[in-house]
Design an enzyme around this catalytic site. Structure first.
Site, short mmCIF file in Angstrom:
data_model
loop_
_atom_site.label_atom_id
_atom_site.label_comp_id
_atom_site.label_asym_id
_atom_site.label_seq_id
_atom_site.Cartn_x
_atom_site.Cartn_y
_atom_site.Cartn_z
N ASP A 64 -10.12 -8.46 -9.14
CA ASP A 64 -8.59 -7.90 -8.88
C ASP A 64 -7.77 -8.45 -9.89
OD1 ASP A 64 -6.65 -7.06 -7.43
OD2 ASP A 64 -7.96 -6.82 -5.60
N ASP A 114 -5.45 1.07 -9.24
CA ASP A 114 -4.83 0.84 -7.90
C ASP A 114 -3.39 1.21 -7.95
OD1 ASP A 114 -4.62 -0.14 -5.31
OD2 ASP A 114 -4.76 -2.24 -5.89
N GLU A 134 -0.52 5.95 -6.25
CA GLU A 134 0.24 6.99 -5.54
C GLU A 134 1.49 7.65 -6.37
OE1 GLU A 134 -1.98 4.58 -3.16
OE2 GLU A 134 -0.22 4.09 -4.06
N GLU A 170 2.81 3.83 -5.94
CA GLU A 170 3.13 2.98 -4.65
C GLU A 170 4.86 3.02 -4.61
OE1 GLU A 170 2.81 -1.35 -3.29
OE2 GLU A 170 0.88 -0.22 -2.83
N ASP A 199 -5.73 0.02 2.32
CA ASP A 199 -5.65 -1.26 2.89
C ASP A 199 -5.71 -1.29 4.47
OD1 ASP A 199 -5.45 -1.99 0.24
OD2 ASP A 199 -3.37 -2.40 0.36
#
Length: 840
Positions: free
Chosen positions: A317, A430, A433, A435, A503
């Site tokens: 990560d 990650d 979208e 986000e 999540d």
């Protein structure tokens, strides 16, 4: 970590609340914009272009059962109306229509599917021929498309869309990742990819919107529009399906077929098939938020090996490029204080069979080391003044890589190339979208046109995956890419995208909707959708039962990836001995099942058939599909089929001693029966209560199923195709059975297309006390293919010792029958010649 969790939850909870409020403010009373009357039509190649006095409609046929309609409004009210299709695969081949015309109608027919155009007023209805060759209405437009104004956040927004008639009884699935129940009729929701942190048993908006529905009447309608939009599934108005969007092309595709698997096949024939993933991707992953330094990585890998847990990948990560959460996103280069020798670390764990996967995000913070370089190379999306668009979000002040822009792609690809040369095997995208994606952000497309964020928001992750996929193949044309992505669009599967369900809350509530989410996504092509096993978000203390149940379910899930915030360890090796001992056997089973699971991947890549399959795919489910008045089977998200052989019912509540299972037709065996007992047998077409315990996941196996397995291995690096154990579940109710197992080298890109594989074919015939199993092989093979195989055939449900066992009519004496569990085991060497094993 707790501070981060609290702040992040608060921000996202507020976002979700505001989203709900704004959604409530959307007032939609469509003003039907007349599409006029038919004037004329012409044939351009295999495409039919129809002109009315207000629109031009382009109708195209694809494959065996798909018709696309693209409306071009002469007034061009909406921005970005000339955007290309992101859903339809590159170089999709048109099929030919059969065209008939009379004074009132124009009929375009593709096999059994027809588009019937009413000339005055103009509208299109879609029909499918049934078994009696009668045309059955599937779905019909309500006067073409509409224009409307909606109010959102006190602003008037222009939208356009389509409205369709539905019948009274059909059920509707689809819309992508949402927790609404399997039948989504009666719901309305936004089409705007957005994270929902810590969700549990209800969510109207998540990371992955797919603007499509599958009907119980065996059709799919896909709205081919990438913009922010809305879908109403007969909530606002009875028997009306409505789609609307603030921008983009006004187009849709109708797919139809005689069966649900064939319907899905027709869908992926147009939107693209999922490339075969590398075999290692079906193994076990070590993953958390996150490993902070090189020592943690090495210690974690060694712990898996020391405790006899198979492992194939480790995911890093965001700490690989920064020492803490904020301020470093966009660096995308190793933090040398924490990872002083990354190339050596990657090489060392690779020698132990473990691949390295890195997280990357498309946000480049203005505080990061790469900000200025990104600005100078014009890699970032822009504002109205032509400068890099800057905005604030949780991680800091940022810009967004313009993955639609050639310059943005080249800049981003250079980073991936550097990391790939260092030995990185897979990519995790990650926050895609994206986000945070301000509406006034401007993106430049490959043709030079400029569109705002709302017009292409839902395809940002799709385009990012395409970029990574194509770049990976340029760097290594023969290696299968691995791309884990949180967000995408219809057709993203053709770029090898592996989505997950976001999540999720680390709780029973988070576990409960996971089957629904994976099934819904699989029905629209995204067959590798999986969850963060054990849950990601929150959790005050370790819940052993919930954790074990989640990881047990994961064995029969497309990707086995425990992942979560590290206040509680996501990895089984960091928990107590009982937890380890239970889960070790399940993870080892996952590896033993690799030949079976890899064959599921092959089936998906060739036909679109999901790995996880809903029960309504069973055509012989007598109290479901064969009773036309009973559609309750479509609501079932408690159980699912893992391939054709297994029926899985995850335990999603605490202190459960049995689970209710609706059985399809046929005979089913309890898969996890004690080795000293015969497998308990159940007759199908009934609901049973299947006993369970913490050590036992409720799983049944179908009579007539072949299940190929291998011996224990530490990683897929040790995969040995020369030793095969073939289980067959015999029963007098099954007179014939067939199975085909796929094998290749596990890594070559387009092995199927190149013919670099073999198919092992197994069939069975049974009449009373006589059982024969035929074994054969076809295919030109691949590098490293075994010249012979050591075969162990285990036949279940043999209730008495056989009188004789023959191999190609030669009596053999080394069969072992065990009366305690009614199994017969026969071993022999197979040199790939046709062979028949006969038991009497």
């Amino acid at each position: 970590m707790r501070l981060f969790t609290l702040k992040y939850f608060t921000i996202n909870s507020l976002t979700c609340l505001l989203t709900a409020l704004l959604t409530c403010l959307v007032i939609s009373t469509p003003l039907l914009a007349s599409t006029g009357n038919y004037l004329n039509h012409k044939l351009e190649g295999n495409t039919v272009v129809i002109t009315t006095n207000s629109v031009e409609v382009i109708l195209s046929a694809y494959g065996e059962g798909a018709i696309a309609a693209h409306y071009q409004n002469f007034e061009e009210k909406l921005p970005a109306s000339q955007l290309p299709s992101f859903a339809i695969k590159e170089k999709a081949l048109h099929s030919k229509f059969v065209i008939k015309e009379d004074t009132k109608q124009l009929t375009l027919t593709l096999n059994k599917l027809s588009a019937v155009i009413n000339k005055t007023p103009f509208s299109i209805s879609y029909y499918q021929k049934n078994e009696k060759q009668e045309n059955t209405l599937l779905i019909a437009e309500q006067q073409g498309f509409f224009s409307d104004t909606v109010i959102e956040d006190s602003k008037k927004i222009e939208v356009q869309g389509f409205r369709f008639h539905l019948n009274d009884t059909e059920k509707l699935l689809g819309g992508g990742e949402r927790v609404l129940g399997m039948d989504r009729r009666g719901h309305s929701f936004p089409l705007y990819n957005r994270a929902h942190y810590g969700y549990t048993t209800q969510s109207e908006q998540m990371n992955f919107s797919i603007p499509a529905v599958m009907s119980s009447n065996k059709y799919i309608v896909l709205f081919d529009n990438s913009a922010k939009g809305y879908m109403d599934l007969a909530k606002a108005e009875k028997n009306t399906l409505e789609f609307s969007a603030v921008a983009g092309r006004m187009a849709y595709i109708v797919f139809a077929a005689d069966t649900y698997p064939k319907l899905l096949n027709n869908y992926v024939d147009v939107t693209g098939k999922q490339p075969l993933p590398p075999r290692w991707s079906l193994g076990n992953y070590a993953s958390r938020f996150g490993y902070r330094n090189e020592k943690e990585v090495r210690d974690t890998v060694n712990k898996f090996i020391d405790l006899d847990f198979p492992l194939d990948a480790l995911i890093l990560d965001l700490y690989w490029f920064g020492k803490d959460i904020k301020g470093h996103m966009g660096n995308l280069a190793w933090d040398k204080d924490a990872f002083p020798e990354p190339e050596k670390m990657i090489k060392d764990i690779k020698e132990k069979g473990v691949n390295t996967i890195l997280i990357t995000e498309p946000f480049i913070l203005s505080t990061s080391g790469k900000w200025q370089d990104a600005v100078e190379n014009q890699a970032l999306a822009k504002d109205a003044q032509g400068k890099a668009k800057q905005f604030d979000f949780y991680f800091g002040n940022t810009g967004l890589v313009d993955v639609f822009n050639d310059k943005g792609q080249q800049w981003f690809n250079n980073i991936y190339q550097t990391l790939y040369q260092q030995g990185v095997t897979g990519w995790w995208g990650d926050l895609g979208e994206p986000e945070v994606h301000p509406s006034d952000t401007l993106h430049t497309l490959s043709d030079g046109s400029v569109v705002n964020a709302d017009a292409i928001h839902n395809v940002y992750g799709h385009q990012w995956a395409k970029m990574v996929f194509e770049n990976q193949l340029k760097m290594s044309p023969d290696q299968r890419p691995f791309i884990l992505m949180r967000s995408g669009f219809a057709g993203s599967q053709r770029y090898g995208m592996i989505p997950w369900t976001g999540d999720v809350s680390r709780s029973w509530g988070g576990l409960k909707p996971q089957v629904e989410l994976s099934l819904q996504m699989s029905l629209l092509g995204m067959a590798y959708t999986h969850s963060d096993l054990g849950g990601f978000a929150g959790g005050e203390k370790f819940d052993q039962e919930m954790y074990i149940r989640w990881l047990q379910y994961g064995i029969f899930q497309p990707i086995y990836r425990p992942h979560g915030q590290d206040n509680i360890a996501p990895e089984a090796v960091f928990h107590d001995k009982r937890t380890q001992d239970i889960l070790r056997e399940y993870i080892k089973l996952r590896y033993k099942l690799l030949p079976y699971n890899y064959t599921l991947a092959y089936q998906n890549s060739t036909t679109g058939m999901p790995l996880m399959r809903p029960l309504f795919f069973e055509e012989k489910f007598e109290h479901g599909l064969e009773n036309k008045d009973d559609l309750t089977i479509f609501d079932n998200a408690s159980s699912y089929l893992w391939g054709d052989a297994f029926l899985v019912t995850p335990v999603v509540s605490a202190d459960v001693s049995s689970v209710a299972v609706d059985l399809p037709a046929g005979v089913w065996f309890d898969y996890f029966t004690n080795k000293n007992e015969p497998s308990k047998k159940y007759q199908g077409n009934q609901t049973i209560n299947l006993p369970t315990s913490l050590e036992k996941l409720p799983v049944l196996v179908r009579a007539g199923a072949f299940i190929p397995m291998i011996d224990d291995i530490q990683s897929t690096q040790d995969y040995d195709a020369s030793k095969l154990t073939l289980h067959y579940y015999a029963d007098n109710s099954v007179s014939t059975a067939d199975y085909e197992m796929y094998e290749d080298d596990g890594k070559t890109y387009q092995a199927i297309e190149k013919g670099l594989f073999e198919l092992l074919q197994f069939s069975a015939k049974q009449q009373q006390q006589h059982l024969s199993i035929n074994i054969n092989r076809k295919g030109k093979g691949y590098n490293g293919m075994p010249k012979a195989r050591n075969m162990t055939v285990v036949i279940h449900n043999i209730t008495q010792a056989p009188n004789n066992i023959r191999l190609n009519n030669k009596v053999i004496n080394d069969g072992i029958w065990q009366d305690k569990n009614n199994t017969l085991t026969v071993t022999f060497t197979w040199q790939h010649q046709p062979i028949t094993l006969t038991i009497q």
